[in-house]
Design a protein around this motif. Structure first.
Motif, PDB file in Angstrom:
ATOM      1  N   ILE A   1      34.746  38.880  43.955  1.00  0.00           N
ATOM      2  CA  ILE A   1      35.919  39.823  43.782  1.00  0.00           C
ATOM      3  C   ILE A   1      36.499  39.305  42.489  1.00  0.00           C
ATOM      4  O   ILE A   1      36.893  40.292  41.536  1.00  0.00           O
ATOM      5  N   LEU A   2      36.617  37.814  42.180  1.00  0.00           N
ATOM      6  CA  LEU A   2      37.180  37.245  40.909  1.00  0.00           C
ATOM      7  C   LEU A   2      36.170  38.003  39.892  1.00  0.00           C
ATOM      8  O   LEU A   2      36.430  38.205  38.730  1.00  0.00           O
ATOM      9  N   GLU A   3      34.769  37.933  40.056  1.00  0.00           N
ATOM     10  CA  GLU A   3      33.738  38.294  39.137  1.00  0.00           C
ATOM     11  C   GLU A   3      34.035  39.531  38.687  1.00  0.00           C
ATOM     12  O   GLU A   3      34.082  40.118  37.499  1.00  0.00           O
ATOM     13  N   GLY A   4      34.242  40.619  39.886  1.00  0.00           N
ATOM     14  CA  GLY A   4      34.621  41.968  39.389  1.00  0.00           C
ATOM     15  C   GLY A   4      35.700  42.187  38.728  1.00  0.00           C
ATOM     16  O   GLY A   4      35.965  42.999  38.164  1.00  0.00           O
ATOM     17  N   ALA A   5      36.711  41.145  38.665  1.00  0.00           N
ATOM     18  CA  ALA A   5      38.090  41.446  37.862  1.00  0.00           C
ATOM     19  C   ALA A   5      38.084  40.567  36.645  1.00  0.00           C
ATOM     20  O   ALA A   5      38.534  40.498  35.964  1.00  0.00           O
ATOM     21  N   GLY A   6      36.605  40.294  36.320  1.00  0.00           N
ATOM     22  CA  GLY A   6      36.205  39.827  34.961  1.00  0.00           C
ATOM     23  C   GLY A   6      36.617  38.320  34.773  1.00  0.00           C
ATOM     24  O   GLY A   6      36.680  37.761  33.687  1.00  0.00           O
ATOM     25  N   PHE A   7      36.735  37.483  35.880  1.00  0.00           N
ATOM     26  CA  PHE A   7      36.778  36.061  35.881  1.00  0.00           C
ATOM     27  C   PHE A   7      35.586  35.350  35.634  1.00  0.00           C
ATOM     28  O   PHE A   7      34.599  35.809  35.977  1.00  0.00           O
ATOM     29  N   LYS A   8      35.712  34.327  34.983  1.00  0.00           N
ATOM     30  CA  LYS A   8      34.382  33.223  34.745  1.00  0.00           C
ATOM     31  C   LYS A   8      34.678  32.120  35.234  1.00  0.00           C
ATOM     32  O   LYS A   8      35.951  31.643  35.440  1.00  0.00           O
TER      33      LYS A   8
ATOM     34  N   LEU B   1      46.912  38.157  38.655  1.00  0.00           N
ATOM     35  CA  LEU B   1      46.016  36.905  38.425  1.00  0.00           C
ATOM     36  C   LEU B   1      45.563  37.050  37.038  1.00  0.00           C
ATOM     37  O   LEU B   1      45.338  36.189  36.171  1.00  0.00           O
ATOM     38  N   SER B   2      44.900  38.339  36.673  1.00  0.00           N
ATOM     39  CA  SER B   2      44.323  38.845  35.425  1.00  0.00           C
ATOM     40  C   SER B   2      45.243  38.325  34.282  1.00  0.00           C
ATOM     41  O   SER B   2      44.977  37.761  33.227  1.00  0.00           O
ATOM     42  N   PHE B   3      46.650  38.786  34.738  1.00  0.00           N
ATOM     43  CA  PHE B   3      47.842  38.709  33.544  1.00  0.00           C
ATOM     44  C   PHE B   3      47.915  37.090  33.299  1.00  0.00           C
ATOM     45  O   PHE B   3      48.231  36.650  32.256  1.00  0.00           O
ATOM     46  N   LEU B   4      48.059  36.355  34.468  1.00  0.00           N
ATOM     47  CA  LEU B   4      48.111  34.928  34.269  1.00  0.00           C
ATOM     48  C   LEU B   4      47.074  34.335  33.307  1.00  0.00           C
ATOM     49  O   LEU B   4      47.311  33.570  32.571  1.00  0.00           O
ATOM     50  N   ARG B   5      45.850  34.963  33.734  1.00  0.00           N
ATOM     51  CA  ARG B   5      44.621  34.293  32.851  1.00  0.00           C
ATOM     52  C   ARG B   5      45.062  34.765  31.401  1.00  0.00           C
ATOM     53  O   ARG B   5      44.586  34.154  30.475  1.00  0.00           O
ATOM     54  N   GLN B   6      45.298  35.977  31.172  1.00  0.00           N
ATOM     55  CA  GLN B   6      45.433  36.392  29.795  1.00  0.00           C
ATOM     56  C   GLN B   6      46.320  35.683  29.130  1.00  0.00           C
ATOM     57  O   GLN B   6      46.518  35.314  27.731  1.00  0.00           O
ATOM     58  N   GLN B   7      47.636  35.036  29.963  1.00  0.00           N
ATOM     59  CA  GLN B   7      48.497  34.453  29.499  1.00  0.00           C
ATOM     60  C   GLN B   7      48.276  33.066  28.922  1.00  0.00           C
ATOM     61  O   GLN B   7      48.968  31.991  28.882  1.00  0.00           O
ATOM     62  N   ALA B   8      47.061  32.662  29.223  1.00  0.00           N
ATOM     63  CA  ALA B   8      46.309  31.171  29.136  1.00  0.00           C
ATOM     64  C   ALA B   8      47.006  30.172  30.166  1.00  0.00           C
ATOM     65  O   ALA B   8      47.204  29.314  29.906  1.00  0.00           O
TER      66      ALA B   8
ATOM     67  N   PRO C   1      43.616  39.185  55.584  1.00  0.00           N
ATOM     68  CA  PRO C   1      43.488  40.426  56.415  1.00  0.00           C
ATOM     69  C   PRO C   1      44.594  41.060  56.653  1.00  0.00           C
ATOM     70  O   PRO C   1      44.604  42.311  57.238  1.00  0.00           O
ATOM     71  N   ARG C   2      45.695  40.410  56.866  1.00  0.00           N
ATOM     72  CA  ARG C   2      47.228  41.354  57.071  1.00  0.00           C
ATOM     73  C   ARG C   2      47.632  41.968  56.003  1.00  0.00           C
ATOM     74  O   ARG C   2      48.783  42.252  56.070  1.00  0.00           O
ATOM     75  N   TYR C   3      47.368  41.702  54.478  1.00  0.00           N
ATOM     76  CA  TYR C   3      47.873  42.374  53.488  1.00  0.00           C
ATOM     77  C   TYR C   3      46.848  43.647  53.194  1.00  0.00           C
ATOM     78  O   TYR C   3      45.756  43.824  53.323  1.00  0.00           O
ATOM     79  N   PRO C   4      47.826  44.704  52.548  1.00  0.00           N
ATOM     80  CA  PRO C   4      46.955  45.631  52.242  1.00  0.00           C
ATOM     81  C   PRO C   4      46.178  45.702  50.981  1.00  0.00           C
ATOM     82  O   PRO C   4      46.621  44.761  50.021  1.00  0.00           O
ATOM     83  N   GLU C   5      45.105  46.648  51.159  1.00  0.00           N
ATOM     84  CA  GLU C   5      44.194  46.459  50.003  1.00  0.00           C
ATOM     85  C   GLU C   5      44.964  46.925  48.602  1.00  0.00           C
ATOM     86  O   GLU C   5      44.744  46.281  47.567  1.00  0.00           O
ATOM     87  N   SER C   6      45.742  47.780  48.698  1.00  0.00           N
ATOM     88  CA  SER C   6      46.691  48.228  47.544  1.00  0.00           C
ATOM     89  C   SER C   6      47.205  46.938  46.891  1.00  0.00           C
ATOM     90  O   SER C   6      47.308  46.896  45.544  1.00  0.00           O
ATOM     91  N   PHE C   7      48.070  46.196  47.818  1.00  0.00           N
ATOM     92  CA  PHE C   7      48.559  45.132  47.276  1.00  0.00           C
ATOM     93  C   PHE C   7      47.558  44.077  46.724  1.00  0.00           C
ATOM     94  O   PHE C   7      47.945  43.577  45.446  1.00  0.00           O
ATOM     95  N   LYS C   8      46.511  43.817  47.375  1.00  0.00           N
ATOM     96  CA  LYS C   8      45.381  42.766  46.789  1.00  0.00           C
ATOM     97  C   LYS C   8      44.974  43.377  45.415  1.00  0.00           C
ATOM     98  O   LYS C   8      44.686  42.485  44.493  1.00  0.00           O
ATOM     99  N   ARG C   9      45.055  44.799  45.002  1.00  0.00           N
ATOM    100  CA  ARG C   9      44.633  45.276  43.857  1.00  0.00           C
ATOM    101  C   ARG C   9      45.434  44.844  42.638  1.00  0.00           C
ATOM    102  O   ARG C   9      45.346  44.153  41.716  1.00  0.00           O
ATOM    103  N   GLN C  10      46.662  44.889  43.261  1.00  0.00           N
ATOM    104  CA  GLN C  10      47.912  44.702  42.131  1.00  0.00           C
ATOM    105  C   GLN C  10      47.874  43.038  42.090  1.00  0.00           C
ATOM    106  O   GLN C  10      48.175  42.692  41.010  1.00  0.00           O
ATOM    107  N   TYR C  11      47.848  42.289  42.989  1.00  0.00           N
ATOM    108  CA  TYR C  11      47.672  40.952  42.739  1.00  0.00           C
ATOM    109  C   TYR C  11      46.611  40.466  42.193  1.00  0.00           C
ATOM    110  O   TYR C  11      46.768  39.411  41.252  1.00  0.00           O
ATOM    111  N   LEU C  12      45.487  41.053  42.142  1.00  0.00           N
ATOM    112  CA  LEU C  12      44.400  40.749  41.069  1.00  0.00           C
ATOM    113  C   LEU C  12      44.672  41.160  39.684  1.00  0.00           C
ATOM    114  O   LEU C  12      44.355  40.468  38.908  1.00  0.00           O
ATOM    115  N   GLU C  13      45.606  42.038  39.516  1.00  0.00           N
ATOM    116  CA  GLU C  13      46.154  42.372  38.128  1.00  0.00           C
ATOM    117  C   GLU C  13      47.067  41.455  37.700  1.00  0.00           C
ATOM    118  O   GLU C  13      46.903  40.910  36.772  1.00  0.00           O
TER     119      GLU C  13
END
Ligand SMILES: [Zn+2]
Ligand SMILES: [Zn+2]
Length: 293
Positions: free
Chosen positions: A267-274, A236-243, A222-234
């Motif tokens: 949140i993870l499902e929304g970002a395409g994680f399985k 994490l997706s990048f890490l996933r794409q890089q296997a 709750p102490r981190y901004p939503e804009s940061f969390k969106r970038q952070y999710l990107e």
């Protein structure tokens, strides 16, 4: 996707928690739909060893749970060789969090636990975490450099299985309402050069480490901004794409929150994680001869 495993949970034996018996936590986790649960109390330096030993004792006395597989690990902080030596020499009083001032900037990094203690404590896996800078001057650039250096150290360390919450931060640059909106990377996560992420990815893949998707300290902090969390999710997706092997940790301290597990799943499902994107502990630490097989 539904999160059904959690390998990062603190109990009343953690120096920063002091609440939540292992049995209570296991019951609550099972009621939240968790089927694999790993306890991972903190160890910063050997000063915290008695806490971890108590955690182990309690773990061994747990009843068995029909729908829950339990594991015993710990969260080790990256610390400096200097503070380990100072503490070993008895120079500091109550170094619960090691020694956070006065060390050599950019000095040698270390973990406060060796192979022998890992065996004695029956630790089935080690989470390595970066929790502070190591005495460098406080600027965003130095913070990034310090964290990255520590992440590479953990990624290459033979005792570490999982890298905890990449780019978690606490301390400086906190606003008066305890939120973070600016430095070191909360106003713009892209301040961290992509080349550093690439170097980290190469190191974790080469050393077959798992990188943690952390629920309460990162995704839902709750102490981190939503804009940061969106970038952070990107990120994490990048890490996933890089296997990169990813795993999940709630990082709850002395409680269990089913709503948070549900929110993080969405949140993870929304970002395409399985579910299958995540590495599970059954595959970790098999060479440690601690009865996992
Ligand atoms: Zn941590
Ligand atoms: Zn933790």
């Amino acid at each position: 996707m539904k999160i059904s495993f959690d390998f990062h949970l603190h109990s009343r034996h953690s120096c920063d928690t002091r609440k939540g018996s292992l049995e209570e936590l296991a019951n609550l986790a099972a009621a939240s739909g968790i089927t694999q649960l790993g306890f991972s109390d903190h160890l910063h330096t050997p000063y915290n060893l008695p806490d971890l030993a108590s955690s182990r004792q309690e773990y061994l006395s747990l009843p068995s749970f029909s729908s829950l597989k339990l594991y015993f690990g710990c969260e080790l902080s990256c610390v400096s060789q200097w503070e380990l030596a100072e503490i070993a020499a008895g120079k500091v009083k109550d170094p619960v969090y090691g020694i956070r001032e006065g060390g050599p900037p950019g000095g040698q990094m270390a973990l406060g636990l060796g192979e022998e203690e890992i065996k004695q404590l029956g630790l089935q896996y080690i989470i390595g975490g970066v929790h502070w800078m190591l005495y460098e001057p406080l600027t965003p650039e130095q913070a990034i450099r310090s964290y990255h250096r520590q992440y590479l150290f953990l990624a290459c360390h033979p005792l570490v299985d999982i890298i905890a919450h990449p780019w978690w931060w606490q301390g400086a640059w906190m606003d008066s309402d305890h939120c973070y909106r600016s430095y070191p990377w909360f106003d713009n996560f892209r301040r961290i050069p992509i080349s550093l992420h690439q170097e980290f990815i190469m190191a974790v893949k080469e050393n077959r480490k798992k990188v943690e998707v952390n629920i309460s300290a990162m995704l839902l902090n709750p102490r981190y901004p939503e804009s940061f969390k969106r970038q952070y999710l990107e990120y994490l997706s990048f890490l996933r794409q890089q296997a990169v092997f990813l795993t999940i940790g709630s990082d709850f301290h002395g409680f269990y929150n089913p709503l948070a597990i549900e929110r993080a799943s969405k949140i993870l499902e929304g970002a395409g994680f399985k579910g299958e994107d995540f590495w599970q502990l059954e595959f970790v630490g098999l060479d440690k001869n601690n009865g996992l097989s």
